[in-house]
Scaffold this motif. Structure first.
Motif: not given
Length: 325
Positions: A108, A110, A114, A234, A237, A256, A270
């Protein structure tokens, strides 16, 4: 421009906290037939994490029982997940999310971005130590083995925790970095991602804020726009996360949060992670930014996208007005 802002959370330490009383009330809320969810929400949303840990320790001493296990046995679904998140030490919670991002088949990315990209050196050290305690493994090695390429180099740089932390900003270095970033991207064919990585992952946050302004003068465009046109996937990001966090942390979190509730369905994992993780550090500022950005209160969005005791708990955290029973 470079100076660090002071942010405020919604959850603060309860005055004159009585751990024994709160532990006793929690036991009564779960003992016998039925569960008093309202009481659980009131207690957890009116104490900060340090105090919750003290309550859990007192609960163990008084009743010989594990508070988190008892809560999990009484609750379910997203409400249970949010309660357990509130009861977990912050560094352990982050370490658990890193582990979740890399365990099993697939990664994952993302979630890794984060949790790992917008970090101070100290917080990164704490997460790595918590990961070692929880899983008996080196977090950097585990993450390194799960990702590759330029994205890997960004996360490794973050994990090393070598960002400079001086408050004073050397404007000559700022100008050089802005020009170097331009020359590595907009000013040439192809992109030297390693230069972006070096500057974004190793310079202090005050330095970066000044560099972003200088870059606009050099390139006649925002660095975020250059990142979007010069990188992808990625890597893009992760760079954007660092820039947005550095420029305006509450706005980054607000964005977010909005994405978790936009469109059909809600990304509850999230949503819980963002609300709980920032409840004591910046959620009060996040609420203000959210309203500026989307013309609606964060509370109203949560009310429209969640339900039941889960909704009541998240709203209690966002409001930050609960008082201990």
């Amino acid at each position: 421009m470079g100076k660090e802002r002071y942010f405020q959370g919604t959850i603060k330490a309860a005055v004159d906290m009585n751990a024994e009383r709160q532990a006793d009330l929690l036991r009564k809320a779960m003992k016998g037939i039925g569960t008093d969810e309202r009481r659980i929400i009131q207690i957890l949303a009116s104490h900060n994490n340090d105090q919750r840990q003290e309550i859990a320790n007192t609960y163990k001493q008084s009743f010989g029982r594990d508070l988190i296990k008892d809560l999990k046995s009484e609750l379910c679904g997203c409400f249970e997940d949010a309660v357990v998140a509130l009861m977990t030490l912050p560094d352990q919670y982050d370490a658990m999310n890193v582990h979740k991002a890399i365990k099993g088949l697939g990664t994952d990315e993302s979630l890794l971005i984060e949790v790992l990209c917008p970090r101070t050196n100290q917080s990164m050290t704490e997460i790595k130590e918590a990961f070692k305690t929880l899983y008996g493994k080196d977090m950097m090695k585990e993450v390194e083995s799960d990702i590759s390429g330029d994205f890997k180099r960004v996360l490794v740089a973050q994990l090393q925790g070598n960002r400079t932390e001086e408050d004073e900003v050397d404007m000559e270095k700022v100008k050089k970095d802005a020009q170097d970033i331009y020359d590595a991207g907009e000013g040439r064919l192809g992109t030297d991602e390693s230069l972006f990585n070096k500057v974004l992952c190793m310079r202090s946050f005050p330095h970066l804020r000044c560099m972003f302004e200088e870059y606009k003068r050099v390139a006649s465009k925002d660095l975020k726009d250059s990142i979007k046109s010069e990188t992808s996937g990625n890597l893009k990001e992760s760079f954007l996360a660092i820039v947005k966090w550095t420029e305006n942390r509450p706005a980054y979190i607000a964005e977010r949060l909005h994405k978790t509730m936009a469109g059909i369905g809600t990304d509850d994992e999230q949503l819980i992670r963002l609300i709980v993780s920032h409840s004591e550090t910046s959620l009060a500022d996040v609420k203000e930014e959210y309203f500026k950005m989307y013309g609606k209160s964060l509370r109203s969005m949560i009310e429209g996208d969640t339900s039941g005791d889960y909704k009541k708990l998240l709203c209690a955290i966002v409001d930050g007005t609960m008082t201990p029973p």
